[in-house]
Design a protein around this motif. Structure first.
Motif, short mmCIF file in Angstrom:
data_model
loop_
_atom_site.label_atom_id
_atom_site.label_comp_id
_atom_site.label_asym_id
_atom_site.label_seq_id
_atom_site.Cartn_x
_atom_site.Cartn_y
_atom_site.Cartn_z
N ASP A 1 42.32 50.53 43.70
CA ASP A 1 43.78 50.48 43.64
C ASP A 1 44.34 51.43 44.69
O ASP A 1 44.89 52.47 44.41
CB ASP A 1 44.28 50.83 42.24
CG ASP A 1 43.77 52.17 41.75
OD1 ASP A 1 44.53 53.15 41.77
OD2 ASP A 1 42.60 52.25 41.35
N ASP B 1 44.01 48.07 49.33
CA ASP B 1 42.83 48.06 48.47
C ASP B 1 41.58 47.78 49.29
O ASP B 1 41.56 46.88 50.14
CB ASP B 1 42.95 46.98 47.39
CG ASP B 1 44.13 47.22 46.46
OD1 ASP B 1 44.72 48.31 46.51
OD2 ASP B 1 44.45 46.31 45.67
N ILE C 1 43.91 46.70 38.82
CA ILE C 1 44.32 45.94 39.99
C ILE C 1 45.48 45.03 39.61
O ILE C 1 45.45 44.35 38.60
CB ILE C 1 43.15 45.11 40.54
CG1 ILE C 1 41.99 46.03 40.94
CG2 ILE C 1 43.59 44.27 41.72
CD1 ILE C 1 42.31 47.00 42.05
N ASP D 1 49.48 48.49 40.61
CA ASP D 1 48.11 48.73 40.12
C ASP D 1 48.07 49.71 38.97
O ASP D 1 47.21 50.59 38.93
CB ASP D 1 47.24 49.25 41.27
CG ASP D 1 47.07 48.25 42.39
OD1 ASP D 1 47.01 47.06 42.10
OD2 ASP D 1 46.99 48.69 43.55
#
Length: 634
Positions: free
Chosen positions: A404, A388, A37, A45
């Motif tokens: 992600d 996300d 993340i 990500d």
């Protein structure tokens, strides 16, 4: 106690084999996530590593008993191929290693439990290589995953990104650590028969209806049963032209004031858009048009299921069959078993620019077993998959599960350009990229909650895109919460410290931090004062003497990673695990993490003396603490 009682809360492989045990309420388990993340809250990500250990890059590192249920990694084809090594229970040498290309073929990472393939070109962004695994990998005391490559991809051709979803257990009871030689045949066979009932066969009664017609506004009763039982399956054959989103199903168990399930049939059968038939192990639509839902749905006093046509056109089903059984009455103990429920349907009527779309807020105690999210932008063909998924459990400030990108939550790595796509645990439908609809079954990595679960999703990379979302969650639950807040300690507040007999050794002093949490509140500035401890800190807290364990939640500064402390309760060391958090975030520095103390240390007590003994690990030099919440588990 029924003879099935010991099997009521299986762990590891058994947790996935026994689909009929899904309704049983879970004790002593939390769901956790580790993945790539963007630490600054944007969309970069791709940095999936925690720290370097000699010549290997560590991507997962936890202390205490648990089980990995979902492992995913994505990379571009011209990046080097990584080899993943799995270390269990503090071993110095890996117990298992596997190259990315071996997923799907190297036992036990074989299809359909695991796979490796190349995704579509995706408008020049790909093709992307994907590995995906649902192989359960339990461990008694710790687990570490490494790669021989640094998974960092600022430019096409480098590294990769991915995630691990796992369960953390309060004790190692019933766990044998992964060897790779376990017998997965039963699970593989079950996962190879999507569209068939995955539960053990039972003697069932059926309410079979033929030629079911529903005029606009009409309601039709399809099941009414008295006494105890469990709905085993619902199978329907919609007539041509029937819009499943306009027909709503309403299921009420035990005469509840509000329906336990109330949602469009399109979602109930995993086909909200219904452009193409898709299905997972639990529910879906077969290529011949037959719809199925095999989630067990127990009740104790009665069941009532209705269909209502909320559309403007007539609808019909060539056949509708509801099967229910009493053979599971000894298994589903009232009070220890959750009702099958849906969250309130969140309709795609408007976007929420600049903020996460909250698909559902669930209260009470239970565990999430499936989720559906649909996204739609203003124009066709727009790539709208980057948002996300973020799941908050029991009011904690740090999301416990993330992804992600939307597609990573359902274990794809390239967006939604080639619908339909499906595997036994996840699928997506729609038109290329927009609109899209994804469904995820959580058959092993269900998300347990004690007081609430909040499921949200970003609109675009960082809530910078106009996307209308809709969706529903399916879960097992009861209204009564499973834990209660029984004490709080505010570090830096002298009154709070005094009433809790707070003291430390080797303290480096107090400091005040202004920063942000990761997740949906990552633009809300939070200020707090805490303490850095080189030795130990100790404090006394109140708990419910009828507890089934105690949960400690801490607010801390995650500027540096690999924070570790040994935990003592009334002078006794908690042997199951240390309090350890391997990740870090120097940008969004606030972290809330938790430590579960098993009931063996807490049962029958009204007060606990907690001592946290700092253990140097990695780059850390102190254990820092700003606030503690103390929960008594029921």
């Amino acid at each position: 106690m029924s003879p099935l009682q010991p099997m009521m809360q299986p762990k590891g492989l058994a947790n996935m084999e026994r689909f009929d045990l899904l309704p049983i309420l879970k004790d002593g388990v939390r769901v956790q996530y580790e993945g790539s993340i963007d630490k600054q809250g944007f969309n970069a990500d791709w940095d999936w590593w925690l720290y370097r250990d000699r010549s290997e890059w560590v991507i997962f590192d936890v202390d205490g008993p648990g089980c990995i249920y979902n492992f995913v990694q994505h990379r571009y084809p011209d990046s080097p191929e990584p080899t993943f090594r799995f270390y269990f229970d503090g071993e110095a040498t890996p117990r298992f290693e596997i190259r990315a290309s071996e997923f799907g073929t190297k036992a036990p990472f074989v299809r359909p439990l695991a796979d490796a393939y190349i995704g579509p070109d995706d408008n020049g962004r790909g093709p992307i290589r994907v590995i995906r695994s649902f192989v359960p990998m339990p461990y008694r005391s710790s687990c570490k995953i490494t790669t021989d490559l640094q998974l960092k991809a600022p430019h096409k051709g480098d590294g990769g990104w991915g995630h691990v979803v796992y369960h953390a257990y309060d004790t190692a009871d019933g766990i044998e650590s992964f060897t790779g030689a376990e017998g997965y045949d039963r699970l593989i066979d079950m996962w190879s028969r999507v569209g068939e009932d995955p539960k053990p066969q039972t003697k069932a009664e059926t309410a079979a209806l033929a030629d079911v017609k529903l005029a606009p506004g009409e309601t039709r009763l399809v099941l009414e049963a008295d006494g105890q039982g469990s709905v085993a399956s619902i199978v329907a054959s919609p007539a041509a032209g029937t819009d499943l989103q306009q027909i709503w199903i309403k299921a009420t168990w035990d005469g509840h004031d509000r329906p336990d399930v109330e949602c469009p049939l399109g979602v109930f059968f995993a086909n909200e858009l219904d452009y193409n038939p898709v299905g997972v192990l639990s529910h879906g639509r077969k290529p011949d048009g037959t719809c199925y839902n095999y989630f067990p749905m127990p009740f104790w006093n009665g069941a009532r299921i209705e269909l209502t046509n909320r559309g403007e056109r007539a609808a019909a089903f060539d056949a509708w069959t509801t099967s229910w059984t009493t053979d599971t009455n000894a298994l589903y103990v009232e009070g220890r078993t959750g009702y099958f429920r849906s969250s309130a349907y969140y309709p795609s009527t408007r976007a929420t620019p600049g903020a996460d779309t909250i698909i559902a807020r669930i209260s009470g105690r239970g565990h999430l077993v499936a989720g559906h999210v649909t996204g739609m932008t203003r124009k066709p063909g727009l790539i709208s998959c980057e948002g996300d998924v973020r799941v908050y459990i029991d009011g904690i400030g740090t999301p416990q599960v993330e992804s992600d990108g939307s597609e990573s939550w359902v274990n794809y790595g390239w967006g939604f350009p080639t619908p339909p796509e499906m595997n036994p645990s996840s699928a997506y439908d729609g038109l290329p990229d927009n609109p899209w609809s994804m469904v995820r079954l959580l058959s092993g990595d269900w998300y347990p909650f004690q007081t609430e679960l909040v499921f949200g999703i970003e609109a675009g990379e960082f809530n910078n895109q106009y996307i209308r979302h809709s969706g529903v969650l399916f879960y097992y639950g009861v209204d009564t919460p499973g834990m209660a807040l029984t004490d709080e300690l505010d570090i830096g507040d002298k009154a709070s410290e005094g009433t809790h007999s707070y003291r430390t050794t080797g303290g480096r002093g107090y400091y005040t931090l202004e920063s942000y949490y990761e997740g949906r509140e990552d633009r809300v500035l939070v200020r707090d004062t805490g303490n850095e401890v080189e030795g130990w800190s100790e404090f006394t807290v109140d708990v419910d003497p009828n507890n089934r364990g105690v949960r400690l939640r801490r607010r801390s500064d995650q500027m540096t990673g690999r924070q570790r402390a040994n935990v003592y309760v009334d002078g006794a060391p908690v042997k199951e695990r240390s309090w350890y958090f391997a990740d870090r975030n120097p940008y969004k520095r606030w972290l809330e993490d938790e430590f579960d103390i098993p009931a063996a240390y807490t049962a029958g007590k009204r007060e606990l003396v907690i001592r946290l003994e700092y253990v140097q690990d990695g780059e850390t030099r102190t254990w820092n603490e700003f606030y503690y919440w103390i929960y008594s588990l029921r």
